[in-house]
Enzyme design. Sequence first.
Site, mmCIF file in Angstrom:
data_model
loop_
_atom_site.group_PDB
_atom_site.id
_atom_site.type_symbol
_atom_site.label_atom_id
_atom_site.label_comp_id
_atom_site.label_asym_id
_atom_site.label_seq_id
_atom_site.Cartn_x
_atom_site.Cartn_y
_atom_site.Cartn_z
ATOM 1 N N SER A 1 0.801 -1.228 0.000
ATOM 2 C CA SER A 1 0.000 0.000 0.000
ATOM 3 C C SER A 1 0.835 1.281 0.000
ATOM 4 O O SER A 1 0.832 2.055 0.969
ATOM 5 C CB SER A 1 -0.976 -0.052 1.171
ATOM 6 O OG SER A 1 -1.761 -1.200 1.030
ATOM 7 N N ARG B 1 7.452 6.497 -4.439
ATOM 8 C CA ARG B 1 8.108 7.047 -3.250
ATOM 9 C C ARG B 1 7.460 6.427 -2.021
ATOM 10 O O ARG B 1 6.293 6.034 -2.076
ATOM 11 C CB ARG B 1 7.994 8.568 -3.190
ATOM 12 C CG ARG B 1 6.637 9.132 -2.859
ATOM 13 C CD ARG B 1 6.538 10.590 -3.223
ATOM 14 N NE ARG B 1 6.523 10.752 -4.666
ATOM 15 C CZ ARG B 1 5.430 10.587 -5.425
ATOM 16 N NH1 ARG B 1 4.282 10.257 -4.883
ATOM 17 N NH2 ARG B 1 5.477 10.742 -6.738
ATOM 18 N N ASP C 1 -4.123 -1.283 -1.158
ATOM 19 C CA ASP C 1 -5.225 -1.580 -0.231
ATOM 20 C C ASP C 1 -6.556 -0.987 -0.701
ATOM 21 O O ASP C 1 -7.622 -1.573 -0.494
ATOM 22 C CB ASP C 1 -4.892 -1.152 1.216
ATOM 23 C CG ASP C 1 -4.368 0.268 1.341
ATOM 24 O OD1 ASP C 1 -4.271 0.965 0.319
ATOM 25 O OD2 ASP C 1 -4.034 0.681 2.478
HETATM 26 C C1 BGC Z 1 -0.241 5.166 0.333
HETATM 27 C C2 BGC Z 1 -1.356 4.499 -0.422
HETATM 28 C C3 BGC Z 1 -2.276 3.773 0.534
HETATM 29 C C4 BGC Z 1 -2.713 4.700 1.666
HETATM 30 C C5 BGC Z 1 -3.568 3.974 2.683
HETATM 31 C C6 BGC Z 1 -0.790 6.029 1.449
HETATM 32 O O1 BGC Z 1 0.262 6.557 2.203
HETATM 33 O O2 BGC Z 1 0.558 5.941 -0.532
HETATM 34 O O3 BGC Z 1 -0.848 3.584 -1.367
HETATM 35 O O4 BGC Z 1 -3.390 3.313 -0.173
HETATM 36 O O5 BGC Z 1 -1.593 5.243 2.311
HETATM 37 O O6 BGC Z 1 -2.910 2.879 3.232
#
Ligand code: BGC
Length: 490
Positions: A158, A173, A211
């Site tokens: 995620s 990143r 996610d």
């Molecule tokens: C991430 C996402 C993720 C979200 C919730 C963010 O910091 O970049 O990819 O879906 O957090 O977990």
Amino acid sequence: MVGIGPKQPPSRKGSMHELPQDLLQHIKRFEETFTVDTAKLKEIVKHFVKELEKGLTVEGGNIPMNVTWVLGFPDGEEQGTFLALDMGGTNLRVCEITLTEKKGAFDITQSKYKMPEELRTGTAEELWEYIADCLQQFIEFHHENEDLAKLPLGFTFSYPATQDYIDHGVLQRWTKGFDIDGVEGQDVVPPLEAILKKRGLPIKIAALINDTTGTLIASSYTDPEMKIGCIFGTGVNAAYMENVGSVPKIAHMNLPPDMPVAINCEYGAFDNERVVLPLSKFDEIIDRDSPRPGQQAFEKMTAGLYLGEIFRLALKDLLESHPGTIFNGQNTEKLNKPYLLDASFLAAIEEDPYENLSETADTFHSQLGIRPTQPELEMIRRLAELIGTRAARLSSCGVAAICTKKNIESCHVGADGSVFTKYPHFKARGAQALREILDWAPNEKDKVSIMAAEDGSGVGAALIAALTLKRVKAGNLAGIRNMDDMKTLL
Ligand code: BGC
């Protein structure tokens, strides 16, 4: 009553009139800093819609709008057994999910492992080794000496990743305070597959999943009204289904324009350019002192990772700018430690059921060694309420922007994440903001309803792996890296 709509989230604003003048002044300043009115919400959403569009273009923008290669919703007929690995912000979870014959049903076995704090800033090797350890433990317990070649893995990773294929993902990143060298700019699938192979676990990653995409797919499995999957947790983000024809950045692939494709927005990066968000000086400090300054502007104002820190910075600022006005000379040194307080600290303050805020007093004493006076407790509660309310109201802007962009008048939104599930009044405050932004009539029921999602990172990951194999079988190879590899899983 403040605002419109059927149900108002509670507020302690009314219990403030007896406070000393100087505390009232401080509260007023906090209110000015953290209140986001309807007009501002609407302005934010207007800009948000443009930024979502921009992210889909070849030139791109702040919001990545990542193509996920999840090409459609499940129909409930998906079947099979899958592994799911969920690398969230705080825990690592390994699951085995069997999608059973009964439409929309599944069995799940899972183990949860705490991600050690040091891993967040450790080395790439330590990260992959740790993940492999957990997976190995799970496999040894549940599948000793079995053939794993046909047990596909859905890897929920995620973080923002560019996917040329569904079983591929180059980390753009790190977010959520992670800062592990040597992973950004790299495809995260090969190192994990390699380490598993080295340990004699020939597991194939069938799909790399966000996610939010998992949440979208898992929720739509049981509720066809679900159009958006959201996470309001350590980080924030959403995914929704787009038509290929509306994604100019993949036009060169000549795919059928009406084919659906899930987009992982990565909208935590909304307004990194700082055009419209009402940033306070506390938000500026959080950004400046974070491992990735200038990134995730929207996330840093709304996500669970930052709420306690905003509160700490606001109190610290008050102590420094008006020495002696609060906490009557007590030792406040503990407040100097960054990220000492997490969102559950704020949640506990907002949840204190007692009129005299005695639980807040106890929490302050046990965690910070400070004994606030009764009026100070009122101020503390109001500050928590303001920060929690700002986060909920801003969070709704992302949902409203997706609905506006897609001309969705009514739908269900599947939501997960610790802030959504645990933070008091978050849902009611968010619903109220949506009502204001989308101009529903005062007694109209919520047309866009944000509700608890199915387990996206487990069940969603399994479903996405199943959907991928199903379409490979049917000959739809868009976004498939190596057909022969995938076919070994059939
Ligand atoms: C991430 C996402 C993720 C979200 C919730 C963010 O910091 O970049 O990819 O879906 O957090 O977990």
